[in-house]
Scaffold this motif. Structure first.
Motif, PDB file in Angstrom:
ATOM      1  N   GLU A 282       0.818  -1.210   0.000  1.00 36.06           N
ATOM      2  CA  GLU A 282       0.000   0.000   0.000  1.00 36.06           C
ATOM      3  C   GLU A 282       0.851   1.260   0.000  1.00 36.06           C
ATOM      4  OE1 GLU A 282      -3.870  -1.050   2.588  1.00 36.06           O
ATOM      5  OE2 GLU A 282      -2.010  -0.957   3.750  1.00 36.06           O
TER       6      GLU A 282
ATOM      7  N   SER B 228       0.113   5.960  -0.241  1.00 36.17           N
ATOM      8  CA  SER B 228      -0.783   7.103  -0.438  1.00 36.17           C
ATOM      9  C   SER B 228      -0.239   7.952  -1.565  1.00 36.17           C
ATOM     10  CB  SER B 228      -0.858   7.961   0.834  1.00 36.17           C
ATOM     11  OG  SER B 228      -1.416   7.223   1.896  1.00 36.17           O
TER      12      SER B 228
ATOM     13  N   ASP C  85      -3.853  13.828  -3.947  1.00 38.22           N
ATOM     14  CA  ASP C  85      -5.014  13.782  -4.837  1.00 38.22           C
ATOM     15  C   ASP C  85      -4.851  14.635  -6.086  1.00 38.22           C
ATOM     16  OD1 ASP C  85      -5.286  16.257  -3.608  1.00 38.22           O
ATOM     17  OD2 ASP C  85      -7.258  15.834  -2.768  1.00 38.22           O
TER      18      ASP C  85
ATOM     19  N   ILE D 119      -1.217   9.051 -10.114  1.00 35.14           N
ATOM     20  CA  ILE D 119      -2.424   8.227  -9.985  1.00 35.14           C
ATOM     21  C   ILE D 119      -2.608   7.377 -11.245  1.00 35.14           C
ATOM     22  CG2 ILE D 119      -4.946   8.296  -9.814  1.00 35.14           C
ATOM     23  CD1 ILE D 119      -4.526  10.843  -8.005  1.00 35.14           C
TER      24      ILE D 119
ATOM     25  N   TYR E 234      -0.107   4.525 -11.178  1.00 35.27           N
ATOM     26  CA  TYR E 234      -0.494   3.466 -10.244  1.00 35.27           C
ATOM     27  C   TYR E 234      -1.659   2.642 -10.773  1.00 35.27           C
ATOM     28  CZ  TYR E 234       2.521   5.984  -6.958  1.00 35.27           C
ATOM     29  OH  TYR E 234       3.580   6.593  -6.342  1.00 35.27           O
ATOM     30  N   ARG E 235      -2.613   3.292 -11.434  1.00 34.31           N
ATOM     31  CA  ARG E 235      -3.746   2.544 -12.004  1.00 34.31           C
ATOM     32  C   ARG E 235      -3.251   1.580 -13.086  1.00 34.31           C
ATOM     33  NH1 ARG E 235      -5.146   4.358  -8.080  1.00 34.31           N
ATOM     34  NH2 ARG E 235      -7.001   5.523  -7.560  1.00 34.31           N
TER      35      ARG E 235
ATOM     36  N   GLY F 144      -7.713   2.552  -5.903  1.00 39.44           N
ATOM     37  CA  GLY F 144      -7.844   3.597  -4.894  1.00 39.44           C
ATOM     38  C   GLY F 144      -8.766   3.148  -3.769  1.00 39.44           C
TER      39      GLY F 144
ATOM     40  N   ASP G 196     -11.074   4.570  -1.861  1.00 37.16           N
ATOM     41  CA  ASP G 196     -11.886   5.771  -1.731  1.00 37.16           C
ATOM     42  C   ASP G 196     -12.667   5.872  -0.427  1.00 37.16           C
ATOM     43  OD1 ASP G 196     -10.975   6.670  -4.193  1.00 37.16           O
ATOM     44  OD2 ASP G 196     -12.599   5.670  -5.271  1.00 37.16           O
TER      45      ASP G 196
END
Length: 164
Positions: free
Chosen positions: A122, A124, A127, A133, A136-137, A143, A145
């Motif tokens: 994991e 962070s 945003d 992001i 990472y996707r 995420g 959420d």
């Protein structure tokens, strides 16, 4: 030989502290948080290579030069009853982006997590950091959420520590 094949990942050593510090400061600048960066060489040396290391670092090199780093540590999942691997920071120098450095660091971390029996890996992400992001996707990250990060630090941490 392509730049991709010249990327190497290795565990950091005590003599890498100045490089780690420079990469942390570059990350702080990128994240617009330089005013909050208090890291210094003695603190890094003590907390990363001292008697009880609090975290580990991987260094990515391209052509023998430091291109990026990943700083990580273990956490624990009570629901899985297994350790987890938590990535505190991942940073690739701008001139080395697009060469697969970040992907190689993440793959190395995943291998460490699997080898150590971790139930999850994991981290962070800010945003506003759409490029990260998206990266990472593409790696398959999901995420979380329904969760928000909570933090107690500075004076609030001191006050909480004094509670009866």
């Amino acid at each position: 030989m392509t730049q991709q094949t010249r990327v190497s990942i290795r565990p950091a050593r005590r003599d890498d502290v100045p490089v780690i510090l420079a990469l942390i400061r570059a990350l702080a600048e990128y994240e617009r948080l330089a005013d909050q960066c208090r890291a210094d060489a003695p603190s890094l040396e003590a907390t990363l290579f001292g008697e009880r290391p609090a975290a580990e670092v991987l260094i990515a090199e391209v052509g023998g030069a430091a291109a990026g780093f990943a700083l990580f540590f273990h956490n624990y999942s009570t629901f899985l009853a297994r350790p987890g691997l938590y990535l505190e920071d991942l940073f690739v120098q701008p001139e080395h982006r697009g060469l697969g450095v970040g992907r190689r660091l993440m793959a190395a971390l995943a291998r460490i997590a699997v080898a150590r029996g971790c139930g999850r890996f994991e981290w962070s992400v800010l945003d506003w950091n759409a490029p990260a992001i998206g990266f990472y996707r593409r790696l398959g990250a999901i995420g979380m959420d329904g969760w928000t990060v909570q933090r107690v630090s500075g004076e609030a941490l001191q006050r909480l520590a004094q509670d009866a």
